[in-house]
Design a protein around this motif. Structure first.
Motif, short mmCIF file in Angstrom:
data_model
loop_
_atom_site.label_atom_id
_atom_site.label_comp_id
_atom_site.label_asym_id
_atom_site.label_seq_id
_atom_site.Cartn_x
_atom_site.Cartn_y
_atom_site.Cartn_z
N SER A 38 2.95 0.47 -9.44
CA SER A 38 1.62 1.06 -9.28
C SER A 38 0.52 0.01 -9.38
O SER A 38 -0.47 0.06 -8.65
CB SER A 38 1.38 2.14 -10.35
OG SER A 38 2.28 3.19 -10.21
N LYS A 58 -6.65 1.61 -7.75
CA LYS A 58 -5.83 2.69 -7.18
C LYS A 58 -4.41 2.18 -7.06
O LYS A 58 -4.17 0.98 -6.98
CB LYS A 58 -6.38 3.11 -5.81
CG LYS A 58 -7.73 3.80 -5.89
CD LYS A 58 -8.15 4.34 -4.54
CE LYS A 58 -9.47 5.11 -4.63
NZ LYS A 58 -9.89 5.65 -3.30
N GLU A 59 -3.46 3.10 -7.05
CA GLU A 59 -2.05 2.70 -7.04
C GLU A 59 -1.71 1.87 -5.81
O GLU A 59 -2.18 2.14 -4.71
CB GLU A 59 -1.16 3.94 -7.10
CG GLU A 59 -1.30 4.70 -8.42
CD GLU A 59 -0.58 6.03 -8.40
OE1 GLU A 59 -0.02 6.39 -7.35
OE2 GLU A 59 -0.58 6.72 -9.43
N LYS A 70 0.20 0.43 -2.67
CA LYS A 70 0.87 1.15 -1.59
C LYS A 70 2.38 0.94 -1.67
O LYS A 70 2.86 -0.17 -1.89
CB LYS A 70 0.36 0.66 -0.24
CG LYS A 70 1.00 1.36 0.95
CD LYS A 70 0.49 0.80 2.27
CE LYS A 70 1.20 1.46 3.45
NZ LYS A 70 0.76 0.89 4.75
N ALA A 78 5.39 1.57 0.93
CA ALA A 78 5.68 1.93 2.32
C ALA A 78 7.01 2.66 2.40
O ALA A 78 8.00 2.24 1.81
CB ALA A 78 5.72 0.67 3.18
N GLN A 90 7.56 -2.66 -0.91
CA GLN A 90 6.26 -3.25 -1.22
C GLN A 90 6.28 -4.72 -0.79
O GLN A 90 7.34 -5.36 -0.77
CB GLN A 90 5.93 -3.15 -2.70
CG GLN A 90 5.59 -1.74 -3.15
CD GLN A 90 5.12 -1.67 -4.60
OE1 GLN A 90 5.67 -2.32 -5.48
NE2 GLN A 90 4.11 -0.84 -4.85
N ASP A 141 1.45 -8.85 -2.34
CA ASP A 141 0.45 -7.96 -2.96
C ASP A 141 0.52 -8.05 -4.48
O ASP A 141 -0.50 -7.96 -5.16
CB ASP A 141 0.67 -6.51 -2.52
CG ASP A 141 0.33 -6.29 -1.05
OD1 ASP A 141 -0.34 -7.14 -0.45
OD2 ASP A 141 0.77 -5.26 -0.50
#
Length: 494
Positions: free
Chosen positions: A11, A34-35, A37, A39, A48, A52
């Motif tokens: 998250s 915000k959490e 992403k 995919a 993921q 990131d």
């Protein structure tokens, strides 16, 4: 003198800076707000981009350094923890070859099941303490069959924390704990499993050098120091998967001690001092952070994929008028124990190990349009998550674990009085809440790794217990009735 902890979650990425001498948290932060992403190109997939994680680590790190005012030269060690079971592949130049297949991705289940049969169930369980299941080794097998060009370019395989250590240092490494969570470690022969590598066709050159869980593993490179505003040469002196690390954060090191989390997924984790396993591999046994061949310390892990993610889904799709999780808890508290006969099966986040890798999805059972309201659904969801914990803890008890006290951090679903009171009352265990988290635990562990703390007792002497929740014995019948109804619903769904 200060210690840094990095927690690579699915998250968010959390960073914590503690003062070594007092154990006090000086500053902490997380990114993104915000959490992150996840995919899901196909049903059951979850990926993921590891880049990131690095980007968000830098953002959270910069915030912590700015808030703390601490000078880079005063940071003496770094500890890392991560979302378990993910697969990262890099080429000979340490470039990523594909997104990470993360913990809740269930595409590799058939590969693990075939390996279990081919290698032999008894041999897998006695040597690996698990079925190959849906873990990292099986995910690599999926890549080999479905993306052979990626497999051919692979130089090293890693878990998420190993990737972050590589970004920090330019060096690759992996721990025995990490190998065991990937189902690569042979506990009987004390080596990378030749059964697994031979069956899946994995070259042993894919594995980085084995480094100790505690101790100098690598040092911060000049390039990473420039990116993060750190001093070159800071030792990376600890790394472990999030659940062994969460247990460490709660000072759980010895046989019989239990830790729990309830984030996106939910976990109950207990320590054993003998090689043992569940014959159906519904709970899993890994090397704990203080495991050595001479002193067996094994973590028995019950993982429920559909935990906080269910609460999050309800917030964003069902309880959109309620601004916060606290507001949801308040509305849920208006419903009585048992949610007026409503049961929620929470398994909507892929195949569940506790159900022998079945993917039964999430469902609401027993809804009556004339008596049930939003609060009943919200409470039944929390109860359903707790009941899935109890369902798994029954398996752990059958392995000889005596669950009397459960330690947890005051975070995520443990912040809900409904959740923690239901868990205490259904399991008949006392819940102890502590002011800690994974990033803080990793920072303390980094201090152990450089020898600043003489032992774990010293490292966790300042750990603060903030609440104790006792079972509601006078309402035991109500909790038992609700749990039994939930189990009946689950059996029908299965």
């Amino acid at each position: 003198m200060y210690l840094l902890g990095y927690d690579i979650g699915s998250s968010s990425v959390k960073v914590c800076l503690i003062e070594a001498s007092t154990g006090k948290i000086i500053a902490s932060d997380f990114s993104p707000r915000k959490e992150m992403k996840i995919a899901a190109e196909n049903p059951g997939w979850a990926e993921q981009n590891p880049q990131d994680w690095w980007t968000n680590l830098k953002l959270a790190h910069q915030s912590v350094m700015q808030k703390s005012g601490v000078h880079a030269e005063d940071i003496k060690a770094i500890g890392i923890t991560w979302q378990m079971h993910g697969l990262i592949l890099v080429d000979k130049d340490q470039n990523l070859l594909r997104p990470s297949i993360i913990w809740c991705d269930s595409r590799a289940v058939p590969y693990g099941e075939k390996a279990f049969e081919a290698i032999g169930k008894e041999k897998c369980l006695s040597h690996l303490l698990n079925s190959p299941g849906n873990f990292t080794a099986a995910k690599l097998a999926w890549v080999k069959e479905n993306e052979p060009e990626i497999f051919e370019k692979t130089d090293k395989i890693m878990l998420p924390g190993d990737y972050i250590a590589m970004k920090l240092s330019g060096q690759t490494g992996i721990t025995i704990e990490g190998l065991s969570e990937g189902i690569f470690w042979d506990f009987k022969n004390q080596c990378i499993s030749k059964d697994i590598t031979a069956y899946f066709g994995i070259p042993e050159s894919f594995f980085p050098e084995i480094v100790p869980t505690f101790g100098e593993q690598a040092r911060v490179s000049a390039a990473a120091a420039a990116e993060l505003g750190l001093k070159e040469g800071i030792p990376i002196s600890y790394r472990a998967g999030d659940q062994p690390n969460n247990a460490l954060s709660l000072n759980v090191f010895n046989p019989g001690e239990i830790a729990s989390t309830a984030g996106t997924s939910g976990v109950v984790y207990g320590v054993l001092d003998k090689l043992d396993y569940d014959p159906l591999s519904r709970v899993n046994t890994f090397a704990h952070v203080n495991y050595t061949p001479e002193q067996l310390r094994l973590g028995v892990l019950l993982c429920i994929n559909g935990t906080g993610i269910l609460n999050s889904w309800l917030k964003h799709n069902f309880a959109t008028s309620l601004p916060s999780y606290g507001d949801m808890n308040e509305v849920a508290s208006l419903s009585p124990i048992g949610s007026k006969g409503l049961s929620v099966i929470p398994f909507g986040n892929g195949a569940e190990r506790v159900l022998e890798n079945q993917d039964v999805n999430c469902s609401i059972q027993g809804i009556n349009f004339n008596i049930h309201s939003k609060g009943d659904v919200l409470r039944a969801a929390q109860e359903g998550i707790v009941f899935s914990y109890e369902y798994g803890m029954d398996i752990m008890r059958a392995m000889g674990m005596d669950i009397r006290v459960i330690r947890a951090g005051d975070a995520n679903m443990f912040m809900s009085s409904i959740f923690r009171q239901t868990l205490a009352s259904v399991s008949n265990a006392v819940i102890e809440l502590y002011d800690t988290d994974g990033a803080a635990g990793a920072a303390r562990a980094a201090g152990i790794g450089i020898g600043f703390y003489a032992n774990t007792t010293e490292a966790f002497s300042s750990l603060e217990k903030i609440a104790v929740i006792e079972p509601e014995n006078d309402k035991k019948e109500q909790y038992t009735e609700a749990y039994q109804r939930w189990k009946n619903c689950l059996e029908r769904v299965r």
